[in-house]
Design a protein around this motif. Sequence first.
Motif, PDB file in Angstrom:
ATOM      1  N   ASP A 155       8.310  23.685  54.044  1.00 62.21           N
ATOM      2  CA  ASP A 155       7.991  25.146  54.864  1.00 62.21           C
ATOM      3  C   ASP A 155       9.370  25.559  55.142  1.00 62.21           C
ATOM      4  O   ASP A 155       9.656  26.688  55.436  1.00 62.21           O
ATOM      5  CB  ASP A 155       7.070  24.859  56.025  1.00 62.21           C
ATOM      6  CG  ASP A 155       5.776  24.630  55.511  1.00 62.21           C
ATOM      7  OD1 ASP A 155       5.348  25.032  54.612  1.00 62.21           O
ATOM      8  OD2 ASP A 155       4.897  24.201  56.444  1.00 62.21           O
ATOM      9  N   ILE A 156      10.079  24.531  55.360  1.00 61.90           N
ATOM     10  CA  ILE A 156      11.651  24.883  56.064  1.00 61.90           C
ATOM     11  C   ILE A 156      12.565  24.812  54.927  1.00 61.90           C
ATOM     12  O   ILE A 156      13.254  25.848  54.543  1.00 61.90           O
ATOM     13  CB  ILE A 156      12.054  24.047  57.085  1.00 61.90           C
ATOM     14  CG1 ILE A 156      11.043  23.703  58.156  1.00 61.90           C
ATOM     15  CG2 ILE A 156      13.483  24.103  57.468  1.00 61.90           C
ATOM     16  CD1 ILE A 156      11.334  24.837  59.365  1.00 61.90           C
ATOM     17  N   GLY A 215       8.637  34.482  59.573  1.00 64.44           N
ATOM     18  CA  GLY A 215       9.751  33.676  59.424  1.00 64.44           C
ATOM     19  C   GLY A 215       9.779  32.592  58.050  1.00 64.44           C
ATOM     20  O   GLY A 215       8.903  31.933  58.126  1.00 64.44           O
ATOM     21  N   GLY A 216      10.858  32.708  57.437  1.00 61.95           N
ATOM     22  CA  GLY A 216      10.925  31.669  56.257  1.00 61.95           C
ATOM     23  C   GLY A 216      10.159  31.777  55.376  1.00 61.95           C
ATOM     24  O   GLY A 216       9.949  30.856  54.526  1.00 61.95           O
ATOM     25  N   GLY A 217       9.394  32.921  55.198  1.00 57.23           N
ATOM     26  CA  GLY A 217       8.275  33.160  54.022  1.00 57.23           C
ATOM     27  C   GLY A 217       7.054  32.536  54.513  1.00 57.23           C
ATOM     28  O   GLY A 217       6.121  32.666  53.728  1.00 57.23           O
ATOM     29  N   ALA A 218       6.674  32.237  55.563  1.00 60.21           N
ATOM     30  CA  ALA A 218       5.295  31.825  56.325  1.00 60.21           C
ATOM     31  C   ALA A 218       4.601  32.951  56.629  1.00 60.21           C
ATOM     32  O   ALA A 218       5.302  33.977  57.027  1.00 60.21           O
ATOM     33  CB  ALA A 218       5.589  30.719  57.455  1.00 60.21           C
ATOM     34  N   SER A 227      15.868  19.616  57.143  1.00 57.08           N
ATOM     35  CA  SER A 227      14.725  20.167  57.147  1.00 57.08           C
ATOM     36  C   SER A 227      13.923  19.945  58.453  1.00 57.08           C
ATOM     37  O   SER A 227      13.234  20.635  58.825  1.00 57.08           O
ATOM     38  CB  SER A 227      13.855  19.983  55.899  1.00 57.08           C
ATOM     39  OG  SER A 227      12.557  20.654  55.799  1.00 57.08           O
ATOM     40  N   TYR A 228      13.716  18.502  58.514  1.00 53.32           N
ATOM     41  CA  TYR A 228      13.165  17.858  59.672  1.00 53.32           C
ATOM     42  C   TYR A 228      13.538  18.566  61.035  1.00 53.32           C
ATOM     43  O   TYR A 228      12.589  18.864  61.767  1.00 53.32           O
ATOM     44  CB  TYR A 228      13.051  16.695  59.834  1.00 53.32           C
ATOM     45  CG  TYR A 228      11.819  15.820  60.574  1.00 53.32           C
ATOM     46  CD1 TYR A 228      10.749  15.688  60.107  1.00 53.32           C
ATOM     47  CD2 TYR A 228      11.982  15.415  61.901  1.00 53.32           C
ATOM     48  CE1 TYR A 228       9.679  15.068  60.564  1.00 53.32           C
ATOM     49  CE2 TYR A 228      10.931  15.047  62.594  1.00 53.32           C
ATOM     50  CZ  TYR A 228       9.778  14.872  61.971  1.00 53.32           C
ATOM     51  OH  TYR A 228       8.775  14.296  62.756  1.00 53.32           O
ATOM     52  N   VAL A 229      14.746  18.631  61.124  1.00 53.93           N
ATOM     53  CA  VAL A 229      15.521  19.290  62.430  1.00 53.93           C
ATOM     54  C   VAL A 229      15.017  20.624  62.439  1.00 53.93           C
ATOM     55  O   VAL A 229      14.712  21.193  63.569  1.00 53.93           O
ATOM     56  CB  VAL A 229      17.167  19.100  62.519  1.00 53.93           C
ATOM     57  CG1 VAL A 229      17.652  19.772  63.368  1.00 53.93           C
ATOM     58  CG2 VAL A 229      17.405  17.492  62.625  1.00 53.93           C
ATOM     59  N   GLY A 230      14.934  21.438  61.410  1.00 56.52           N
ATOM     60  CA  GLY A 230      14.443  22.948  61.261  1.00 56.52           C
ATOM     61  C   GLY A 230      13.006  22.919  61.846  1.00 56.52           C
ATOM     62  O   GLY A 230      12.620  23.880  62.472  1.00 56.52           O
ATOM     63  N   MET A 231      12.257  21.896  61.142  1.00 63.02           N
ATOM     64  CA  MET A 231      10.709  21.900  61.698  1.00 63.02           C
ATOM     65  C   MET A 231      10.679  21.894  63.342  1.00 63.02           C
ATOM     66  O   MET A 231       9.812  22.487  63.793  1.00 63.02           O
ATOM     67  CB  MET A 231       9.906  20.953  61.054  1.00 63.02           C
ATOM     68  CG  MET A 231       9.740  21.105  59.437  1.00 63.02           C
ATOM     69  SD  MET A 231       9.067  19.435  58.711  1.00 63.02           S
ATOM     70  CE  MET A 231       7.424  19.591  59.323  1.00 63.02           C
TER      71      MET A 231
END
Lengths: 224, 290
Positions: free
Chosen positions: A10-11, A129-132, B148-152
């Motif tokens: 997702d990120i 945001g981010g496409g979500a 990515s995890y930090v972004g989550m």
Amino acid sequence: MDSSSTSLFDILGPIMIGPSSSHTAGALRIGRAAGMLCTAPVVKAVFRLHGSFASTYKGHGSDRALAAGVLGMQTDDPDIKNALEICRQRGIEVKFTEADLGEVHPNTVQVELTDAGGIRHVLTGCSVGGGAVRIIGIDGFDTGITGEYPTIVTKHHDKVGVIKNVVSCISDAEVNIVTINLARSQKGKLATAIIETDTLVDGDVVEKIGQLEHMVDVLTMDKF
Amino acid sequence: MFRYGHELAAHCAQTGKTIAEVAIEEEMQNSECSRELVFAKLARRRAVMEKACRATLKQPVPSVSGLTGGDASLLNSFLQQGAPLLGGPTAKAVAYALSCFEVNTSMGAIVACPTAGSCGIVPGALFAVAEQLGASDEQLLKAFAAASYVGMIIARNATVSGAEGGCQAECGSAAAMAAAALVELRGGDAEMCLSAAAIAIKNVMGLVCDPVAGLVEIPCAKRNASGVVNAILCSDLAMAGIKSQIPFDEVVSAMRKVGRLLPESLRETAKGGVATTPTGLRMKKQVFGE
């Protein structure tokens, strides 16, 4: 992505055609969600753009992305930039207007589609945001669909036992239910059930649900 | 999933796991897939990002609007001449970030990371530093997982949307993700990763989102460039043993609150900042003719 985000991708994602994840990829996903409500080819699409969508949709290609979504394209389809032209070629009337949709997310759009059979669907989605995305309304009912799971949307008369029968149809098909959300316009009047499932139900299951007593309409959307 | 950074750091300290290992294990659980599949998904994204990071280094490509393009190749030439003051892998990282961003503005394929408007920062920093360190393919993919995890965690507790939180939420979050991943790639522990991430966000706290003509282009491309430098700087600070005096979770919370305080005109609406300068308005007219 919002608090429902549960995947690294997702990120780190989506893989997409630029330039904006919220205004291009997210817009496309809202368009695609709306397109999935129509069982016959779409002949008319009206997009009512709110907030940041209204101010910047042309610059971000949100118009092409929304149309591309209705056409069923994915976020990494190189044809996104030609979507408005493709709609013209297929005789799909496309209209964009600015609108105040009230106290909603800054990137919100209401999509009204009419299919070849004259059936009309209205879907409201926010690009968070981010496409979500979050689909907050379908055909006048409040929803909270993120497209993570296939979804069944029923419209039925608010009577005892309807939900039980719908659930039976789904479990008879050995499809697992993830969430069920219910809403009604008024006691005893029309109600809706938004049911997220692990896998998409087959067409014959949809038909079976459609034939249940008190059922007015049933729609399905795959993950988007 | 760990909702907060301090929970993640405590878990890593207790178990000896890296952020990437936690991230990959959780992904396997949440998506019910094998370790191989998680790595295959990471590799697929890595391939798209790598192509984008090199695409315009030698071949300038104009943006769809025609307003920008060619900056990655200018910096790359400057780098070939040995002229940048930015040492080590830093100038290369900036060139990669610019190239990735130019692919985005020319409607090419990129990976949002966390968003398209900030898509150059994480890959630019990670590719250049991994090359410099001679990191293995697996180490590089793990660094992307850690980022990515930090972004989550940031997305859960604040936002990564410019329309909600301004550029601090996009390029700031991307720099924080990259900073943390760089520290992990360099052998730092989770605490140090989060220190680097916290400093990166603090450095751009309050940064507005003011795209000229509403396009994800000006000043976004250069904020991707500065975001890479921010990430590399913060990873150096953390590796030197410098801590963020304000803990990561509190910085993220502050960023969310600052985002809410930003007026709508400075949240991706093109109604303020450089978007409404005389030149910004002239460019808007040039693109849309009104």
